[in-house]
Design a protein around this motif. Structure first.
Motif, PDB file in Angstrom:
ATOM      1  N   LEU A 362       0.566  -0.780  -0.227  1.00 56.69           N
ATOM      2  CA  LEU A 362       0.114   0.042   0.040  1.00 56.69           C
ATOM      3  C   LEU A 362       0.979   1.565   0.193  1.00 56.69           C
ATOM      4  O   LEU A 362       0.334   2.246  -0.995  1.00 56.69           O
ATOM      5  N   LEU A 363       1.624   1.214   0.483  1.00 60.58           N
ATOM      6  CA  LEU A 363       2.690   2.485   0.668  1.00 60.58           C
ATOM      7  C   LEU A 363       3.402   2.559  -0.653  1.00 60.58           C
ATOM      8  O   LEU A 363       3.456   3.846  -1.300  1.00 60.58           O
ATOM      9  N   GLU A 364       3.636   1.940  -0.980  1.00 62.73           N
ATOM     10  CA  GLU A 364       4.430   1.707  -2.556  1.00 62.73           C
ATOM     11  C   GLU A 364       3.212   2.125  -3.802  1.00 62.73           C
ATOM     12  O   GLU A 364       3.752   3.758  -4.338  1.00 62.73           O
ATOM     13  N   ILE A 365       2.235   1.837  -3.529  1.00 62.14           N
ATOM     14  CA  ILE A 365       0.769   2.540  -4.146  1.00 62.14           C
ATOM     15  C   ILE A 365       0.383   3.968  -4.378  1.00 62.14           C
ATOM     16  O   ILE A 365       0.662   4.635  -4.909  1.00 62.14           O
ATOM     17  N   THR A 467       5.441   6.903 -19.748  1.00 62.13           N
ATOM     18  CA  THR A 467       5.319   6.062 -19.385  1.00 62.13           C
ATOM     19  C   THR A 467       4.608   5.983 -18.038  1.00 62.13           C
ATOM     20  O   THR A 467       4.237   7.204 -17.869  1.00 62.13           O
ATOM     21  N   ALA A 468       3.954   4.894 -18.299  1.00 66.45           N
ATOM     22  CA  ALA A 468       2.981   4.812 -16.155  1.00 66.45           C
ATOM     23  C   ALA A 468       3.495   3.706 -15.349  1.00 66.45           C
ATOM     24  O   ALA A 468       3.984   2.449 -16.175  1.00 66.45           O
ATOM     25  N   ASP A 469       2.719   3.740 -14.133  1.00 64.98           N
ATOM     26  CA  ASP A 469       3.815   2.758 -13.108  1.00 64.98           C
ATOM     27  C   ASP A 469       2.177   1.260 -13.107  1.00 64.98           C
ATOM     28  O   ASP A 469       2.632   1.103 -12.167  1.00 64.98           O
ATOM     29  N   GLY A 470       1.131   1.775 -13.504  1.00 69.93           N
ATOM     30  CA  GLY A 470       0.602   0.899 -13.522  1.00 69.93           C
ATOM     31  C   GLY A 470      -0.958   1.550 -14.367  1.00 69.93           C
ATOM     32  O   GLY A 470      -1.094   2.656 -14.834  1.00 69.93           O
ATOM     33  N   VAL A 471      -1.770   0.213 -14.411  1.00 70.90           N
ATOM     34  CA  VAL A 471      -3.072   0.848 -14.547  1.00 70.90           C
ATOM     35  C   VAL A 471      -4.065  -0.198 -13.597  1.00 70.90           C
ATOM     36  O   VAL A 471      -4.165  -1.081 -12.908  1.00 70.90           O
ATOM     37  N   ILE A 472      -5.408   1.207 -13.101  1.00 69.24           N
ATOM     38  CA  ILE A 472      -6.143   0.978 -12.598  1.00 69.24           C
ATOM     39  C   ILE A 472      -7.413   0.893 -13.451  1.00 69.24           C
ATOM     40  O   ILE A 472      -8.150   1.435 -14.077  1.00 69.24           O
ATOM     41  N   ALA A 473      -8.143  -0.276 -13.640  1.00 69.28           N
ATOM     42  CA  ALA A 473      -9.473  -0.512 -14.761  1.00 69.28           C
ATOM     43  C   ALA A 473     -10.387  -0.089 -13.163  1.00 69.28           C
ATOM     44  O   ALA A 473     -10.429  -0.886 -12.394  1.00 69.28           O
ATOM     45  N   ILE A 474     -11.948   0.567 -13.774  1.00 73.00           N
ATOM     46  CA  ILE A 474     -12.974   0.758 -12.416  1.00 73.00           C
ATOM     47  C   ILE A 474     -14.018   0.700 -13.074  1.00 73.00           C
ATOM     48  O   ILE A 474     -14.101   1.454 -14.285  1.00 73.00           O
ATOM     49  N   ASN A 475     -15.256   0.210 -12.532  1.00 75.24           N
ATOM     50  CA  ASN A 475     -16.417   0.148 -13.826  1.00 75.24           C
ATOM     51  C   ASN A 475     -17.493   1.258 -13.190  1.00 75.24           C
ATOM     52  O   ASN A 475     -16.937   1.965 -12.609  1.00 75.24           O
ATOM     53  N   ALA A 476     -17.981   1.416 -14.378  1.00 75.10           N
ATOM     54  CA  ALA A 476     -18.914   2.092 -13.460  1.00 75.10           C
ATOM     55  C   ALA A 476     -19.899   2.015 -12.780  1.00 75.10           C
ATOM     56  O   ALA A 476     -20.550   3.287 -11.685  1.00 75.10           O
ATOM     57  N   GLN A 562      -9.678  -4.010 -10.704  1.00 76.82           N
ATOM     58  CA  GLN A 562      -9.015  -4.354 -11.638  1.00 76.82           C
ATOM     59  C   GLN A 562      -7.459  -3.286 -11.568  1.00 76.82           C
ATOM     60  O   GLN A 562      -7.649  -2.244 -12.269  1.00 76.82           O
ATOM     61  N   VAL A 563      -6.295  -4.289 -11.245  1.00 74.53           N
ATOM     62  CA  VAL A 563      -5.445  -3.653 -10.902  1.00 74.53           C
ATOM     63  C   VAL A 563      -3.734  -4.044 -11.379  1.00 74.53           C
ATOM     64  O   VAL A 563      -4.430  -5.663 -11.083  1.00 74.53           O
ATOM     65  N   TYR A 564      -2.991  -3.597 -11.928  1.00 74.91           N
ATOM     66  CA  TYR A 564      -1.874  -4.030 -12.735  1.00 74.91           C
ATOM     67  C   TYR A 564      -0.882  -2.780 -11.921  1.00 74.91           C
ATOM     68  O   TYR A 564      -0.785  -1.418 -12.732  1.00 74.91           O
ATOM     69  N   PHE A 565       0.188  -3.346 -11.724  1.00 69.21           N
ATOM     70  CA  PHE A 565       2.070  -2.820 -11.539  1.00 69.21           C
ATOM     71  C   PHE A 565       2.281  -2.864 -12.246  1.00 69.21           C
ATOM     72  O   PHE A 565       2.748  -4.448 -12.176  1.00 69.21           O
ATOM     73  N   THR A 570       5.166  -5.235  -6.113  1.00 68.32           N
ATOM     74  CA  THR A 570       3.387  -5.164  -5.965  1.00 68.32           C
ATOM     75  C   THR A 570       3.021  -6.075  -6.442  1.00 68.32           C
ATOM     76  O   THR A 570       1.648  -6.006  -5.610  1.00 68.32           O
ATOM     77  N   GLN A 571       3.066  -6.133  -7.931  1.00 64.74           N
ATOM     78  CA  GLN A 571       2.173  -6.928  -8.936  1.00 64.74           C
ATOM     79  C   GLN A 571       1.717  -8.953  -8.068  1.00 64.74           C
ATOM     80  O   GLN A 571       0.264  -8.922  -8.545  1.00 64.74           O
ATOM     81  N   ASN A 572       3.308  -9.423  -7.615  1.00 65.40           N
ATOM     82  CA  ASN A 572       2.769 -10.619  -7.135  1.00 65.40           C
ATOM     83  C   ASN A 572       1.869 -10.672  -5.671  1.00 65.40           C
ATOM     84  O   ASN A 572       0.946 -11.225  -5.922  1.00 65.40           O
ATOM     85  N   THR A 573       1.787  -9.597  -4.924  1.00 64.63           N
ATOM     86  CA  THR A 573       0.999  -9.577  -3.806  1.00 64.63           C
ATOM     87  C   THR A 573      -0.177  -8.857  -4.175  1.00 64.63           C
ATOM     88  O   THR A 573      -1.452  -9.820  -3.531  1.00 64.63           O
ATOM     89  N   ILE A 574      -0.393  -8.219  -5.632  1.00 62.48           N
ATOM     90  CA  ILE A 574      -1.996  -7.828  -5.829  1.00 62.48           C
ATOM     91  C   ILE A 574      -2.778  -9.376  -6.509  1.00 62.48           C
ATOM     92  O   ILE A 574      -3.354 -10.039  -6.374  1.00 62.48           O
ATOM     93  N   ASN A 575      -1.518 -10.455  -7.034  1.00 63.46           N
ATOM     94  CA  ASN A 575      -2.130 -11.810  -7.572  1.00 63.46           C
ATOM     95  C   ASN A 575      -2.270 -12.457  -6.324  1.00 63.46           C
ATOM     96  O   ASN A 575      -3.492 -13.192  -6.709  1.00 63.46           O
ATOM     97  N   ASP A 576      -1.583 -12.085  -4.931  1.00 66.71           N
ATOM     98  CA  ASP A 576      -1.961 -13.465  -4.378  1.00 66.71           C
ATOM     99  C   ASP A 576      -3.326 -12.883  -3.578  1.00 66.71           C
ATOM    100  O   ASP A 576      -3.761 -13.743  -2.920  1.00 66.71           O
TER     101      ASP A 576
END
Length: 822
Positions: A362-365, A467-476, A562-565, A570-576
């Motif tokens: 969370l601190l990294e994000i 570039t960017a450090d990640g993508v966050i998809a947010i549904n309406a 849905q989140v991707y970094f 960080t991404q491995n933690t999100i996968n878990d």
């Protein structure tokens, strides 16, 4: 003769000459008998010897009739054998001498099914009498223990003194009186008084704990601190009393209906003390986070995380104490409430453990290690795409130390990047119906969100040269969740209100019909609303913080977020934690299914579509599995209605275990070929797409497009549904593995050596497409010589030769397991 069985003399009644009783108990009229002919062995007069003693699973309990005379030995008989009697193994469980009770309670040791008692001699029947069957023998023994004479004579005594509860109480009090000097009754009374006092004194402690917890939830730190101190003091007082009464607690353990109750309540108090201590450390972390000079959000977050980390061991200890408490030992009126609280507290502890594990991530994000830039993709599930909906809008957000440094929401939406994209590549074939060139707005083609995110970053990088450090998809639908917590957003300029019930429809109308569309700024309303909604979140009342966190966690579980970094750790933690929206790997013999819909040129008609998926797996005798999937789509829109009453044009993909063989498919409708746009000849083939979609070929009979993607086999075809109509498509395919039986040995095989089972396992993993409104059902059918042995999974109902999953909303990824035996 050596080895010959010696004939044993069998004693008979001297009145009737029958075996099994003596003259004193003979039912025949008494006759004058010479005393010299009486049997000398009176000690065995009430039993008839058998060839075996019975095996019993519980200790034999009986009454021994004491007599005040000694047996006499006849001078004419000699005892030529060393006899071992059943009574020799009987031990007294109460004092040997009892002047008050006429009967003494005895208990024989448990017998582990011996062939015969050691030292006993098998008896032969008398010449004139046949050997009795075991059942008759048991009846004789039963008659001895529960005979009419005993029952009639001693029923009042047994009822008064030897009822189940009274017997336990008397035995306990007798034991206390032997061990402890002084009257046992006074100790018992003292114990009951102590119990009542402790319960009364603990009420204040429990009440203070409740006040502390409620205050913490409401972020009322002053009240929380006061209640926590009070709870700690009260719990310590009660526990000190328990420590002083240690002797009585030892006594309580042997008293019925007292020991278990007191022990359980003591554990509740100990658990309460642990929770109070945990609340204290958590409160300390929150208070310190508010006292930091020039605090950043990440600095405050880090301090709170430290408080959670410190408090967690106390919460875990309380959870363990709760697990050891038998709710049956508590008053009946409190049992259900306690069980509910135990489950709730366990889930709270799990949430704290999740936050503790997520701390560094969370601190990294949130930019605790430096500024981070993310792409926010806003998806509209009313126009369904692979990862949740058409990406008509997006934002660039820069975060540092938990603070938003920059937020840019282009008023033209994703189409603003069209003129900036420097690459010209061909899109996936089905997308040619909308565009001959693959562009940013159509990047979410892949149902595996990390793959879609990488392609999204590719488009952004080749449009902006950054570039960017990640993508966050947010549904309406997440906007609706937020508005349900922070309240409605009032747009005075446009004269409208966005609330949790109508936000999506209202925004859609403004985007499609508002005045900003004429100047190519249809998404301007999002640019105006976002800062105000963020401000409402920052000023959120303390009581609403926990509901906000809960609804966000639910949105992550259901893939509304849905989140991707790009950072691997960080991404491995999100996968878990299951928040990445990835297609899950499946084991070699695991069935898998994911149905993916992509609305292409169907406007917002998915808002009116109801979809159901019916799955069936039939296991043949040779283990081959034939699966059938039927997808039904009903269009509830009115023809001609703007946006929602349009024809729904869906490219449907079925993801199944890799190597599955398509046997048949039906029900498809292809769009007019004129609808497809041919790409320019000089457009490049996308290498990334080619790496994902492999082994592409068409099924000649059905026109189904077959590929291999994400270690799955994919069947794709078109489903077109008009308003007011229903479409149904069907796929039948053979799984790439067989269900094989494995011989499992029962744990008792070493004893019986012949009891074996053949077991077979079937497991189904079904993944939900983000944004879809779908119900799911399934049937798993084995051959008739198989029977269900074990099952796991919500809504799974066992049948004789399989199982059924009742129709249920598919809101998250789910696994069902079934074990069959024959």
């Amino acid at each position: 003769m050596i080895g010959a069985r010696k004939r044993i003399q069998v004693r008979r009644c001297q009145t009737c000459q029958r075996v099994g009783h003596n003259q004193a108990t003979c039912p025949e009229p008494k006759k004058a008998v010479d005393k010299d002919t009486l049997s000398p062995n009176r000690s065995a007069r009430k039993t008839k010897r058998q060839t075996k003693m019975p095996s019993v699973s519980q200790p034999l309990k009986f009454f021994v009739h004491h007599v005040d005379y000694q047996p006499q030995q006849s001078p004419h008989l000699l005892n030529l054998k060393k006899e071992t009697r059943v009574w020799d193994n009987v031990t007294a469980s109460s004092p040997e001498k009892n002047a008050e009770l006429y009967h003494t309670y005895h208990e024989s040791p448990l017998i582990d099914e011996p062939a015969s008692l050691p030292g006993t001699v098998s008896l032969l029947p008398a010449d004139d009498e046949e050997e009795e069957e075991p059942a008759a023998w048991r009846k004789k023994i039963s008659g001895l223990v529960d005979g009419d004479s005993l029952k009639d004579k001693f029923r009042p005594v047994a009822k008064a003194l030897f009822s189940k509860q009274r017997l336990a109480l008397i035995s306990a009090l007798l034991l206390i009186s032997v061990i402890i000097p002084g009257p046992a009754l006074s100790y018992y009374q003292n114990l009951v008084i102590t119990k009542d006092t402790l319960i009364r004194d603990s009420t204040d402690a429990i009440t203070a704990l409740q006040d502390s917890t409620i205050a913490l939830k409401q972020a009322d730190l002053a009240a929380a601190e006061q209640a926590t101190d009070q709870a700690l003091t009260k719990f310590q007082t009660v526990l000190d009393q328990l420590s002083d009464k240690r002797f009585l607690r030892t006594v309580a353990s042997i008293l019925p209906n007292v020991g278990g109750s007191l022990e359980s309540r003591e554990k509740i108090l100990l658990a309460g003390q642990e929770i109070t201590l945990g609340n204290g450390y958590l409160l300390d972390g929150i208070k310190r986070s508010q006292n930091i000079d020039q605090p950043s959000l990440t600095a405050r977050m880090n301090t709170i995380l430290e408080g959670i980390h410190t408090s967690l061991p106390f919460y875990e200890q309380a959870d363990r104490l709760f697990a050891d408490i038998d709710s049956d030992s508590l008053p009946f009126e409190h049992q259900a409430q306690f069980n509910d609280y135990k489950k709730l507290f366990t889930s709270i502890v799990k949430d704290f453990k999740t936050i503790d594990e997520l701390g560094t991530t969370l601190l990294e994000i949130f930019g605790g290690s430096g500024q981070r830039r993310y792409l926010l993709i806003f998806q509209n599930p009313h126009e369904l795409r692979a990862t949740g909906g058409f990406a008509g809008s997006f934002a660039i957000i820069d975060i540092k130390n938990g603070e938003i440094v920059n937020l840019d929401i282009p008023a033209g939406g994703t189409y603003d990047l069209q003129g900036q994209l420097k690459k010209f590549i061909e899109p996936p074939a089905p997308l040619l119906i909308s565009n001959k060139r693959w562009e940013f707005q159509d990047a979410n083609w892949f149902p595996d969100f990390p793959t879609t995110a990488e392609k999204t970053l590719w488009f952004y990088r080749h449009s902006h040269n950054v570039t960017a450090d990640g993508v966050i998809a947010i549904n309406a639908t997440v906007l609706e969740r937020l508005l349900s917590i922070v309240g409605p957003f009032i747009d005075a300029k446009r004269g409208l209100t966005l609330d949790s019930e109508t936000a999506i429809v209202t925004l859609q109308k403004v985007v499609e019909e508002g005045p900003e569309k004429k100047v190519n700024k249809p998404k301007q309303i999002l640019s105006d609303a976002a800062p105000e909604i963020i401000k409402s979140i920052k000023s959120l009342k303390a009581a609403n913080i926990l509901p906000l966190l809960n609804t966000m966690q639910e949105a992550l579980k259901q893939k509304e977020i849905q989140v991707y970094f790009t950072d691997d750790e960080t991404q491995n933690t999100i996968n878990d934690f299951g928040w990445s929206g990835r297609i899950l790997p499946s084991s070699p013999k695991q069935d898998y299914l994911m149905v993916v819909n992509s609305n292409i040129q169907g406007q917002k008609s998915d808002a009116k579509i109801e979809q159901s998926i019916s799955h069936q797996a039939v296991v043949s005798p040779d283990g081959t599995v034939i699966a059938t999937v039927v997808v039904t789509r009903e269009h509830l829109g009115d023809k001609g209605e703007k946006l929602y009453g349009q024809t729904n044009i869906d490219y449907l993909r079925l993801y199944v275990p890799e190597g599955s063989e398509l046997l048949s498919a039906s029900g498809f409708t292809w769009p007019d070929e004129k609808s497809f746009r041919a790409p320019e000849k000089w457009y490049a083939k996308d290498e990334f797409l080619a790496q994902v979609e492999q082994n592409e070929h068409l099924d000649a009979k059905t026109g189904t497009r077959i590929t291999t993607e994400f270690n799955k086999t994919t069947f794709g075809n078109w489903v077109i549904t008009e308003p007011g109509e229903t479409s149904q498509v069907q796929f039948t395919y053979r799984l790439p593995f067989k269900i094989t039986a494995e011989t499992k040995t029962s744990r008792w095989e070493k004893v019986v050596n012949h009891f074996k089972k053949e077991l077979a396992e079937y497991q189904l993993l079904v993944q939900r497409q983000s944004g879809s409104k779908t119900t799911f059902e399934s049937r798993i059918i084995f051959p008739n010589n198989w029977q269900t042995s074990w099952q796991e999974g919500d809504g799974l109902t066992l049948a004789t030769n399989g199982a059924r999953i009742a129709p249920r909303p598919l809101i998250k990824d789910t696994v069902w397991s079934l074990i069959m035996e024959r």
